[in-house]
Design an enzyme around this catalytic site. Structure first.
Site, PDB file in Angstrom:
ATOM      1  N   SER A 290      32.667 -10.059  26.661  1.00  0.00           N
ATOM      2  CA  SER A 290      31.505 -10.544  25.913  1.00  0.00           C
ATOM      3  C   SER A 290      31.606 -12.052  25.820  1.00  0.00           C
ATOM      4  CB  SER A 290      31.476  -9.948  24.504  1.00  0.00           C
ATOM      5  OG  SER A 290      30.506 -10.604  23.700  1.00  0.00           O
TER       6      SER A 290
ATOM      7  N   TYR B 238      35.627  -8.474  16.594  1.00  0.00           N
ATOM      8  CA  TYR B 238      35.083  -8.036  17.878  1.00  0.00           C
ATOM      9  C   TYR B 238      35.335  -9.097  18.944  1.00  0.00           C
ATOM     10  CZ  TYR B 238      31.468  -7.248  21.444  1.00  0.00           C
ATOM     11  OH  TYR B 238      30.791  -7.086  22.628  1.00  0.00           O
TER      12      TYR B 238
END
Length: 263
Positions: free
Chosen positions: A158, A172
């Site tokens: 990501s 995250y």
């Protein structure tokens, strides 16, 4: 004088002529579903992994089969070693020796400041995103080795690994940084065996992940911060993922392809 006919790309195949089989974790929805569709259109046999939403995974499998693709379902929790072994066994029983693994399954936890994050949620994020990627990669490497396959692993990272996502989901972002380090280390470790390991790092994408994180309207908030002024579609992320599986990417390993609209 008529233009020459365009040459159609050859279908990816194993040495015995069978389709190259790939397992896509979290393949029933979002980016994973887009990867499954595109891989099937390109001639790969696809194993769709899912955890809970069998209905969505089965609809996708039916869609791929109706279009002439080869597909199966492989239910399992990527964070559990026993589940991982079972889902790989299921995929191979239906599709034959695996050529590729797409480690797509991932969760964010709830949006918010790290100090307020639920410890159980933090652990689950790492269990799915990091341990899940590692468990599945180990299972794939074993099967590549047993079959003598020069396989490919593509991990989903990501852009959060770079931006760190303060005030949203720092844990995250940290999990995706771990995925990128793992990608590079594993790539260098198995390169001599003819196995490639790469990653794709999407930016914000139009999937259900925003609602799951507690802010369904997040796309409207973050779009102005993206140089291209919009979020990605799942299909725009699937394209580089499936390309990395292909022979066109044969000299790429350890690479992280950023697909984030300019971030």
């Amino acid at each position: 004088m008529s233009a020459p006919a365009k040459q159609q790309p050859s279908r990816p195949a194993m040495p015995d002529g069978s389709p190259r089989a790939v397992l896509v974790t979290g393949g029933g929805r979002g980016i994973g579903a887009a990867v499954c569709r595109l891989a099937a259109r390109r001639g790969y046999a696809v194993a769709i992994n899912y955890l809970h939403d069998e209905q969505a995974a089965r609809r996708l499998a039916d869609e791929i089969a109706a279009a002439g693709g080869t597909v199966c379902l492989a239910q399992g929790d990527v964070g559990g070693q026993a589940d991982v072994e079972r889902m790989f066994d299921t995929a191979q029983a239906h599709l034959g020796s695996l050529f590729g693994l797409i480690n797509n399954a991932g969760i964010t936890g709830r949006l918010g400041r790290f100090a307020d994050a639920d410890p159980a949620s933090i652990e689950q994020v790492f269990r799915t995103n990091v341990l899940g990627t590692m468990h599945c990669s180990r299972a794939a490497l074993k099967r590549f080795r047993d079959a003598g396959t020069h396989g490919v692993i593509v991990n989903l990272s990501s852009i959060a690994a770079v931006t760190a996502s303060p005030n949203e989901y720092v844990h995250y972002a940290a999990s995706k940084s771990a995925v990128e380090t793992f990608t590079l280390g594993l790539a260098r470790e198995v390169a001599a065996n003819g196995i490639r390991v790469c990653a794709v790092a999407p930016g914000s994408t139009l999937t259900g992940i925003h609602a799951a994180a507690g802010e369904p309207d997040r796309p409207l908030r973050v779009a102005p911060k993206i140089p291209m002024g919009r979020l990605a579609t799942p299909e725009e992320i699937a394209a580089p993922v499936v390309w990395l599986l292909s022979d066109e990417a044969s000299y790429m390993t350890g690479a992280v392809v950023r697909c984030a609209g300019g971030l």
